[in-house]
Each structure stands twice: as C-alpha cells, then as structure tokens.
Design a protein around this motif. Sequence first.
Motif, short mmCIF file in Angstrom:
data_model
loop_
_atom_site.label_atom_id
_atom_site.label_comp_id
_atom_site.label_asym_id
_atom_site.label_seq_id
_atom_site.Cartn_x
_atom_site.Cartn_y
_atom_site.Cartn_z
N ASP A 173 0.86 -1.19 0.00
CA ASP A 173 0.00 0.00 0.00
C ASP A 173 0.89 1.23 0.00
N LEU A 174 1.17 1.74 -1.21
CA LEU A 174 2.14 2.82 -1.34
C LEU A 174 1.67 4.15 -0.77
N GLY A 175 0.41 4.44 -0.81
CA GLY A 175 -0.09 5.69 -0.25
C GLY A 175 0.25 6.87 -1.12
N PRO A 176 -0.07 8.08 -0.65
CA PRO A 176 0.14 9.29 -1.45
C PRO A 176 1.58 9.80 -1.38
N SER A 177 1.93 10.66 -2.30
CA SER A 177 3.23 11.33 -2.23
C SER A 177 3.03 12.69 -1.56
N GLY A 178 4.12 13.34 -1.21
CA GLY A 178 4.04 14.68 -0.65
C GLY A 178 4.11 14.75 0.86
N GLY A 179 4.57 13.69 1.50
CA GLY A 179 4.63 13.71 2.96
C GLY A 179 5.91 13.11 3.49
N ILE A 180 6.00 13.05 4.79
CA ILE A 180 7.13 12.43 5.47
C ILE A 180 6.57 11.34 6.36
N GLN A 181 7.08 10.12 6.22
CA GLN A 181 6.58 9.00 6.99
C GLN A 181 7.12 9.06 8.41
N VAL A 182 6.23 8.89 9.37
CA VAL A 182 6.59 8.81 10.77
C VAL A 182 6.06 7.48 11.29
N LYS A 183 6.93 6.66 11.80
CA LYS A 183 6.51 5.35 12.31
C LYS A 183 6.25 5.45 13.80
N GLU A 184 5.21 4.75 14.24
CA GLU A 184 4.89 4.75 15.66
C GLU A 184 5.38 3.46 16.30
N ALA A 185 5.66 3.53 17.56
CA ALA A 185 6.10 2.35 18.30
C ALA A 185 4.94 1.36 18.43
N SER A 186 5.23 0.08 18.37
CA SER A 186 4.18 -0.95 18.41
C SER A 186 3.41 -0.96 19.73
N HIS A 187 4.03 -0.54 20.81
CA HIS A 187 3.35 -0.57 22.10
C HIS A 187 2.22 0.46 22.20
#
Length: 87
Positions: free
Chosen positions: A32-46
Amino acid sequence: GTDVEGILPRQYRQKLFDQFGFDQPVPFDQGDLGPSGGIQVKEASHIRKHPKYIPDRVMRYTGDSCPTDPWDEEEEGEELQEDLEED
C-alpha cells in the motif's frame, strides 16, 4: 520557519526539498504505497496496546486502485459506516 526559508537561496532550498523525497509515495503498509508529498513517521508498536488507543477508522485495501474498479463489499465496512453516522 518561513522567515528563515525566505532568506535561503532558491537553489539551496530546492536541493533541501529534493532530499526530503516529497515526490515519493509514503507507504502505509506492505503493498500500500499511499500518497506522495509527505514524510513518513513510524509509531512504536506498544502504542496500539495502550488502553486509550483509538484505532484508525480508515479502511485500507491493498493493490492497485482504479476509479472503474468496484468497491469491496464487507459487513465490517457497513458496520463502521453506521458507527460513523452515529457520531
């Protein structure tokens, strides 16, 4: 923020913006590639295990998208739609 940006030379700003990769899709999930124009921020699994965590209400479907393709029909989606209408 924008005051500093205004004093930087245009070529430097362009080089800086190009390094961010805003023209690249921001992946939501595998496939699922999603849109362009942003910055990915990953969240912690907990975070998802926290008692006050509210699940995302966006329904995602993997694969290519096309305006002429039919929508998937799922009971879960209908229940979610009813929940959203009640809010």
